[in-house]
Design a protein around this motif. Sequence first.
Motif, PDB file in Angstrom:
ATOM      1  N   VAL A 199      11.540  -9.963   2.743  1.00  0.00           N
ATOM      2  CA  VAL A 199      10.093 -10.069   2.988  1.00  0.00           C
ATOM      3  C   VAL A 199       9.517 -11.260   2.223  1.00  0.00           C
ATOM      4  O   VAL A 199       8.672 -12.007   2.749  1.00  0.00           O
ATOM      5  CB  VAL A 199       9.383  -8.757   2.592  1.00  0.00           C
ATOM      6  CG1 VAL A 199       7.870  -8.934   2.611  1.00  0.00           C
ATOM      7  CG2 VAL A 199       9.774  -7.641   3.550  1.00  0.00           C
ATOM      8  N   LEU A 200       9.956 -11.462   0.996  1.00  0.00           N
ATOM      9  CA  LEU A 200       9.493 -12.621   0.236  1.00  0.00           C
ATOM     10  C   LEU A 200       9.942 -13.925   0.889  1.00  0.00           C
ATOM     11  O   LEU A 200       9.209 -14.921   0.876  1.00  0.00           O
ATOM     12  CB  LEU A 200      10.032 -12.553  -1.196  1.00  0.00           C
ATOM     13  CG  LEU A 200       9.454 -11.461  -2.102  1.00  0.00           C
ATOM     14  CD1 LEU A 200      10.158 -11.474  -3.452  1.00  0.00           C
ATOM     15  CD2 LEU A 200       7.960 -11.647  -2.282  1.00  0.00           C
ATOM     16  N   ALA A 201      11.136 -13.912   1.477  1.00  0.00           N
ATOM     17  CA  ALA A 201      11.651 -15.126   2.106  1.00  0.00           C
ATOM     18  C   ALA A 201      10.809 -15.546   3.306  1.00  0.00           C
ATOM     19  O   ALA A 201      10.617 -16.742   3.546  1.00  0.00           O
ATOM     20  CB  ALA A 201      13.106 -14.920   2.515  1.00  0.00           C
ATOM     21  N   VAL A 202      10.329 -14.584   4.082  1.00  0.00           N
ATOM     22  CA  VAL A 202       9.566 -14.900   5.301  1.00  0.00           C
ATOM     23  C   VAL A 202       8.068 -14.835   5.064  1.00  0.00           C
ATOM     24  O   VAL A 202       7.291 -15.023   6.011  1.00  0.00           O
ATOM     25  CB  VAL A 202       9.954 -13.941   6.448  1.00  0.00           C
ATOM     26  CG1 VAL A 202      11.420 -14.095   6.800  1.00  0.00           C
ATOM     27  CG2 VAL A 202       9.645 -12.495   6.090  1.00  0.00           C
ATOM     28  N   VAL A 227       3.018  -9.277  11.581  1.00  0.00           N
ATOM     29  CA  VAL A 227       4.077  -8.322  11.307  1.00  0.00           C
ATOM     30  C   VAL A 227       5.288  -8.573  12.208  1.00  0.00           C
ATOM     31  O   VAL A 227       6.437  -8.536  11.761  1.00  0.00           O
ATOM     32  CB  VAL A 227       3.572  -6.876  11.488  1.00  0.00           C
ATOM     33  CG1 VAL A 227       4.700  -5.873  11.280  1.00  0.00           C
ATOM     34  CG2 VAL A 227       2.429  -6.595  10.527  1.00  0.00           C
ATOM     35  N   ALA A 228       5.014  -8.851  13.490  1.00  0.00           N
ATOM     36  CA  ALA A 228       6.101  -8.960  14.470  1.00  0.00           C
ATOM     37  C   ALA A 228       6.979 -10.185  14.222  1.00  0.00           C
ATOM     38  O   ALA A 228       8.221 -10.089  14.256  1.00  0.00           O
ATOM     39  CB  ALA A 228       5.525  -9.010  15.882  1.00  0.00           C
ATOM     40  N   SER A 245       7.665  -1.743   7.001  1.00  0.00           N
ATOM     41  CA  SER A 245       6.669  -1.112   6.128  1.00  0.00           C
ATOM     42  C   SER A 245       6.082  -2.116   5.148  1.00  0.00           C
ATOM     43  O   SER A 245       4.866  -2.147   4.919  1.00  0.00           O
ATOM     44  CB  SER A 245       7.312   0.056   5.370  1.00  0.00           C
ATOM     45  OG  SER A 245       7.845   1.011   6.263  1.00  0.00           O
ATOM     46  N   MET A 246       6.943  -2.956   4.567  1.00  0.00           N
ATOM     47  CA  MET A 246       6.452  -3.944   3.605  1.00  0.00           C
ATOM     48  C   MET A 246       5.570  -4.989   4.279  1.00  0.00           C
ATOM     49  O   MET A 246       4.585  -5.448   3.689  1.00  0.00           O
ATOM     50  CB  MET A 246       7.633  -4.614   2.897  1.00  0.00           C
ATOM     51  CG  MET A 246       8.417  -3.692   1.990  1.00  0.00           C
ATOM     52  SD  MET A 246       9.806  -4.537   1.183  1.00  0.00           S
ATOM     53  CE  MET A 246      10.554  -3.170   0.280  1.00  0.00           C
ATOM     54  N   CYS A 247       5.927  -5.388   5.502  1.00  0.00           N
ATOM     55  CA  CYS A 247       5.088  -6.347   6.230  1.00  0.00           C
ATOM     56  C   CYS A 247       3.722  -5.742   6.561  1.00  0.00           C
ATOM     57  O   CYS A 247       2.697  -6.429   6.506  1.00  0.00           O
ATOM     58  CB  CYS A 247       5.791  -6.796   7.507  1.00  0.00           C
ATOM     59  SG  CYS A 247       7.221  -7.874   7.232  1.00  0.00           S
ATOM     60  N   LEU A 248       3.711  -4.467   6.908  1.00  0.00           N
ATOM     61  CA  LEU A 248       2.440  -3.802   7.209  1.00  0.00           C
ATOM     62  C   LEU A 248       1.565  -3.682   5.963  1.00  0.00           C
ATOM     63  O   LEU A 248       0.335  -3.787   6.043  1.00  0.00           O
ATOM     64  CB  LEU A 248       2.704  -2.411   7.788  1.00  0.00           C
ATOM     65  CG  LEU A 248       3.273  -2.368   9.217  1.00  0.00           C
ATOM     66  CD1 LEU A 248       3.664  -0.943   9.588  1.00  0.00           C
ATOM     67  CD2 LEU A 248       2.266  -2.920  10.221  1.00  0.00           C
ATOM     68  N   PHE A 297      -1.516  -5.253  -0.146  1.00  0.00           N
ATOM     69  CA  PHE A 297      -0.972  -5.586  -1.456  1.00  0.00           C
ATOM     70  C   PHE A 297      -1.633  -6.845  -2.004  1.00  0.00           C
ATOM     71  O   PHE A 297      -1.956  -6.918  -3.204  1.00  0.00           O
ATOM     72  CB  PHE A 297       0.542  -5.776  -1.351  1.00  0.00           C
ATOM     73  CG  PHE A 297       1.219  -5.979  -2.671  1.00  0.00           C
ATOM     74  CD1 PHE A 297       1.398  -4.923  -3.553  1.00  0.00           C
ATOM     75  CD2 PHE A 297       1.683  -7.237  -3.040  1.00  0.00           C
ATOM     76  CE1 PHE A 297       2.023  -5.108  -4.778  1.00  0.00           C
ATOM     77  CE2 PHE A 297       2.318  -7.432  -4.258  1.00  0.00           C
ATOM     78  CZ  PHE A 297       2.484  -6.369  -5.127  1.00  0.00           C
ATOM     79  N   ASP A 298      -1.853  -7.833  -1.150  1.00  0.00           N
ATOM     80  CA  ASP A 298      -2.536  -9.055  -1.592  1.00  0.00           C
ATOM     81  C   ASP A 298      -3.959  -8.752  -2.050  1.00  0.00           C
ATOM     82  O   ASP A 298      -4.436  -9.324  -3.041  1.00  0.00           O
ATOM     83  CB  ASP A 298      -2.561 -10.080  -0.453  1.00  0.00           C
ATOM     84  CG  ASP A 298      -1.171 -10.613  -0.129  1.00  0.00           C
ATOM     85  OD1 ASP A 298      -0.288 -10.523  -0.999  1.00  0.00           O
ATOM     86  OD2 ASP A 298      -0.975 -11.103   1.003  1.00  0.00           O
ATOM     87  N   ARG A 299      -4.636  -7.854  -1.340  1.00  0.00           N
ATOM     88  CA  ARG A 299      -6.004  -7.493  -1.727  1.00  0.00           C
ATOM     89  C   ARG A 299      -6.022  -6.783  -3.070  1.00  0.00           C
ATOM     90  O   ARG A 299      -6.920  -7.006  -3.894  1.00  0.00           O
ATOM     91  CB  ARG A 299      -6.610  -6.597  -0.650  1.00  0.00           C
ATOM     92  CG  ARG A 299      -6.875  -7.314   0.681  1.00  0.00           C
ATOM     93  CD  ARG A 299      -7.352  -6.329   1.723  1.00  0.00           C
ATOM     94  NE  ARG A 299      -7.583  -7.001   3.010  1.00  0.00           N
ATOM     95  CZ  ARG A 299      -7.892  -6.356   4.145  1.00  0.00           C
ATOM     96  NH1 ARG A 299      -8.001  -5.013   4.127  1.00  0.00           N
ATOM     97  NH2 ARG A 299      -8.082  -7.032   5.256  1.00  0.00           N
ATOM     98  N   ILE A 300      -5.035  -5.933  -3.307  1.00  0.00           N
ATOM     99  CA  ILE A 300      -4.981  -5.223  -4.582  1.00  0.00           C
ATOM    100  C   ILE A 300      -4.761  -6.190  -5.727  1.00  0.00           C
ATOM    101  O   ILE A 300      -5.398  -6.099  -6.793  1.00  0.00           O
ATOM    102  CB  ILE A 300      -3.861  -4.160  -4.542  1.00  0.00           C
ATOM    103  CG1 ILE A 300      -4.220  -3.053  -3.543  1.00  0.00           C
ATOM    104  CG2 ILE A 300      -3.634  -3.562  -5.928  1.00  0.00           C
ATOM    105  CD1 ILE A 300      -3.113  -2.058  -3.322  1.00  0.00           C
TER     106      ILE A 300
END
Length: 351
Positions: free
Chosen positions: A44-47, A65-66, A161-164, A169-172
């Motif tokens: 997820v960090l890579a993309v 997400v897609a 799930s992580m992409c969703l 997470f960024d807002r937090i």
Amino acid sequence: MTDQKLVPRALVVLLCAASAVVTLAGIREVGSIVGPVLLALVLVLAVAPVRTWLARRGAPGWTLVAVPLVLVLLLLLGMVAILTLSVAQMATLASTYGQQFNQLVARAQQFAGQLGIGGKEMSQAIRTLDPSKIFDLLTGFASGLLGAFSSLVLIVVLVLSMCLDARNFDRILASGTARRRPELIHALGQFAHNTRRYLVVSTGFGLVCSTLDVIALWVLGVPLPLLWGVLALITNYIPNIGFVIGLVPPALLGLLEGGPKTMLLVIACYMAINFVVQSLVQPKFLGDAVGLSTTVTFLSLLLWAFVLGPLGALLAIPLSLLTRALLVDSDPEGKWAAALISGQAPDDGRA
């Protein structure tokens, strides 16, 4: 003011070491779950830059997400296909070079006799060298990685799930509540940045090395040069010993196919390519992205390989960066520890 009895530093060190042992033992016991979770996090960090680029372009929310999910899925399927082919090819090659190896053993015995070295012990020592054992070791390593990637459904679900949750997470992290721990937020941001930089640079130079390896193997007449080039790309992510793992199969095939001269030429080509690209050029582009000394890198390889197996060896650098971010960089008083880990003197602000 009342006197406070300080805890002896030796006791603190022992308690921390005991806690680390218990934690790592627990991670090892549930490695079949933790491994895919950590792999999904790294993917997820890579993309993540793709998702950021799409958001800046005003792309629809579902594409955020897609598109990253499709990229990760294609990467995983490609890795599984390559590892499956590697296991099958190595198992096949191990059984087809028996005659060539017997001829090499006879030549070695004859050469030893010319040097005045003989006896039953020498003959037995030469005959105990079985190339199938080396192929079995490499096949076991590839099978271990394949077993880690076999949880494809779990990894894809975790990535989805992580992409969703990425936007939330960024807002937090940007919220006022999270800003109460600025060191931790900065450490996590540096971990994500350094991990992406490490993956991009390692992939780019890994492609250069593997391409040059394929050309060298094709010129020398070593079977399956493309397969060994892809294997060299994968093992490029394994610090310190990855180069050796990628070198052994083509060097052994060079010995069986063309004799000792071909094997030595394969080793010389690999070492020259690895030295120029990965030792002279790559560090200038990678810079301080890893932030780990050579000793710490090797120890982290041993540790994560012991805890998570072949997948831990493949993810040794990102996992060490995550551990450093959580335990060292997030601590305002941890600069001395960061200096020890990176092997660089801390910046004390003096000219």
